[in-house]
Design a protein around this motif. Structure first.
Motif, short mmCIF file in Angstrom:
data_model
loop_
_atom_site.label_atom_id
_atom_site.label_comp_id
_atom_site.label_asym_id
_atom_site.label_seq_id
_atom_site.Cartn_x
_atom_site.Cartn_y
_atom_site.Cartn_z
N ASP A 84 0.82 -1.21 0.00
CA ASP A 84 0.00 0.00 0.00
C ASP A 84 0.86 1.26 0.00
OD1 ASP A 84 -2.43 -1.43 0.12
OD2 ASP A 84 -2.21 -1.66 2.29
N LYS A 85 1.96 1.20 0.74
CA LYS A 85 2.78 2.40 0.90
C LYS A 85 4.18 1.98 1.31
CE LYS A 85 3.05 6.42 3.94
NZ LYS A 85 2.51 7.02 5.15
N ILE A 86 5.16 2.73 0.84
CA ILE A 86 6.54 2.51 1.29
C ILE A 86 7.04 3.80 1.88
CG2 ILE A 86 8.89 1.97 0.57
CD1 ILE A 86 7.69 0.35 -1.74
N ASP A 87 7.41 3.76 3.14
CA ASP A 87 8.06 4.92 3.75
C ASP A 87 9.53 4.81 3.41
OD1 ASP A 87 5.79 6.02 4.91
OD2 ASP A 87 5.96 4.72 6.67
N TYR A 88 9.95 5.58 2.45
CA TYR A 88 11.29 5.45 1.91
C TYR A 88 12.03 6.77 2.00
CZ TYR A 88 14.98 4.96 -1.56
OH TYR A 88 16.18 4.94 -2.19
N LYS A 89 13.24 6.69 2.51
CA LYS A 89 14.09 7.86 2.56
C LYS A 89 15.48 7.43 2.12
CE LYS A 89 15.53 11.64 5.49
NZ LYS A 89 15.39 12.28 6.80
N ASP A 90 16.02 8.13 1.14
CA ASP A 90 17.35 7.81 0.62
C ASP A 90 18.39 8.50 1.49
OD1 ASP A 90 19.37 6.86 -0.89
OD2 ASP A 90 19.01 8.20 -2.59
#
Length: 91
Positions: A84-90
């Motif tokens: 549903d959602k990806i909490d992604y931070k590079d």
């Protein structure tokens, strides 16, 4: 396991009986930011995914046999979750 995007549905009139009644898709591995990489895979849907869904794919020897309760399962990869959602931070 890996993230993938469902690209196409596979249609086959002649197939191994282990695939009877199952939906098979071509999936493209993706990074958490959605960037596609690598080669496409064939995966059997286990949870009701659809075209363009981001999914979690996985498998191990004997998993498909256990999940589908069949004696012989020449199935390598299963779609096991729709993301549903990806909490992604590079970083």
């Amino acid at each position: 396991m890996f993230l993938a995007k469902v690209k196409k549905r596979v249609v086959s009139t002649i197939k191994h009986e282990a695939y009877d009644g199952k939906i098979v898709y071509v999936v493209q591995p993706v990074m958490p930011d959605g960037t596609e990489y690598g080669n496409e895979w064939v995966a059997v849907d286990y949870i009701g995914a659809g075209i363009n869904d981001i999914v979690v794919c996985g498998g191990a020897p004997g998993v498909a046999k256990s999940v589908f309760k069949i004696d012989l399962a020449p199935i390598r990869t299963l779609i096991i979750a729709v993301v549903d959602k990806i909490d992604y931070k590079d970083y």
